[in-house]
Design a protein around this motif. Structure first.
Motif, mmCIF file in Angstrom:
data_model
loop_
_atom_site.group_PDB
_atom_site.id
_atom_site.type_symbol
_atom_site.label_atom_id
_atom_site.label_comp_id
_atom_site.label_asym_id
_atom_site.label_seq_id
_atom_site.Cartn_x
_atom_site.Cartn_y
_atom_site.Cartn_z
ATOM 1 N N ILE A 55 0.861 -1.180 0.000
ATOM 2 C CA ILE A 55 0.000 0.000 0.000
ATOM 3 C C ILE A 55 0.899 1.232 0.000
ATOM 4 O O ILE A 55 1.771 1.370 0.866
ATOM 5 N N ILE A 56 0.711 2.090 -0.983
ATOM 6 C CA ILE A 56 1.475 3.327 -1.093
ATOM 7 C C ILE A 56 0.634 4.462 -0.513
ATOM 8 O O ILE A 56 -0.526 4.651 -0.898
ATOM 9 N N CYS A 57 1.239 5.213 0.394
ATOM 10 C CA CYS A 57 0.530 6.284 1.092
ATOM 11 C C CYS A 57 1.240 7.612 0.867
ATOM 12 O O CYS A 57 2.408 7.772 1.227
ATOM 13 N N ASN A 58 0.547 8.555 0.264
ATOM 14 C CA ASN A 58 1.026 9.925 0.117
ATOM 15 C C ASN A 58 1.089 10.585 1.494
ATOM 16 O O ASN A 58 0.311 10.246 2.385
ATOM 17 N N ASP A 59 1.990 11.546 1.675
ATOM 18 C CA ASP A 59 2.097 12.188 2.993
ATOM 19 C C ASP A 59 0.904 13.082 3.323
ATOM 20 O O ASP A 59 0.754 13.530 4.463
ATOM 21 N N LYS A 60 0.027 13.323 2.343
ATOM 22 C CA LYS A 60 -1.181 14.123 2.603
ATOM 23 C C LYS A 60 -2.397 13.257 2.917
ATOM 24 O O LYS A 60 -3.451 13.777 3.288
ATOM 25 N N ALA A 61 -2.258 11.947 2.756
ATOM 26 C CA ALA A 61 -3.357 11.027 3.055
ATOM 27 C C ALA A 61 -3.442 10.795 4.561
ATOM 28 O O ALA A 61 -2.425 10.739 5.251
#
Length: 213
Positions: A55-61
């Motif tokens: 799972i790839i998570c953006n720092d704004k998520a």
């Protein structure tokens, strides 16, 4: 534990905030400082992971444990790529990458790599779940695509779009990454995809190629 959440960021305060939402889950932060593109950073996350489900998570998520579980359940059910905030928080199995290739690192600076990947999913007839159902902080991007047409130009060199027909004009690059052999997982088909309104037309899109085997 058969998954890993990778928070990709070059902004430490934001990445720590994102990780705090995932307390108790298997997550790590990958520092994206000096990476030339979003695609290169995602590929590094894939290659550096020991896990099959990523799972790839953006720092704004700002996801919840329930959102993580939803992605894992859908992947287990055969979905190809599951994005609970488009490509800001998305999951997949490594076999998807083995089947259709890594993210295209020619999108220097970021931008259009998500458009590219969705067309590759359509081309391979693999399902995509796309929503905006988790919390997300609206801040300026840390990538530089707003300042250049480079990625847009690359996208339209790679794909020719005429009405509902999209034609591949450029092959994928062959990167020297090793994530093991293809496992031939059966993915559900693209017609099962759930898309946001701006991508509805992908369902009826006809994929062709100008490339010769």
């Amino acid at each position: 534990m058969d998954y890993e959440i990778i928070i990709i960021s070059n902004r430490p305060h934001l990445s720590r905030e994102a990780q705090s939402c995932l307390a108790g889950l298997n997550s790590r932060i990958l520092d994206g400082t000096n990476y030339p593109s979003f695609s290169k950073l995602v590929n590094e996350a894939i290659v550096s992971s020991w896990y099959e489900k990523i799972i790839i998570c953006n720092d704004k998520a700002r996801p919840t444990p329930a959102a993580v579980q939803k992605i894992l359940t859908m992947l287990q059910d055969g979905w190809g790529l599951v994005g609970l905030y488009r490509f800001g928080f998305f999951g997949f199995k490594k076999d998807l990458i083995r089947k259709i290739g890594f993210f295209d690192e020619r999108f220097i600076g970021g931008g259009y790599e998500d458009n590219d990947f969705t067309r590759r999913l359509k081309e391979a007839n693999i399902s995509y779940y796309e929503s905006e159902e988790i919390d997300y902080i609206y801040l300026p991007t840390s990538w530089q695509y707003a300042k250049t047409n480079f990625t847009k130009n690359h996208f339209f060199k790679k794909w020719r779009e005429e009405g509902n027909v999209t034609t591949r004009q450029m092959a994928e690059e062959d990167y020297p990454y090793d994530i093991g052999p293809l496992q031939n997982i059966n993915f559900t088909t693209f017609d099962k995809s759930v898309l946001l309104p701006y991508n509805f037309r992908l369902k009826d899109m006809i994929m062709k190629t100008d490339l010769v085997d």
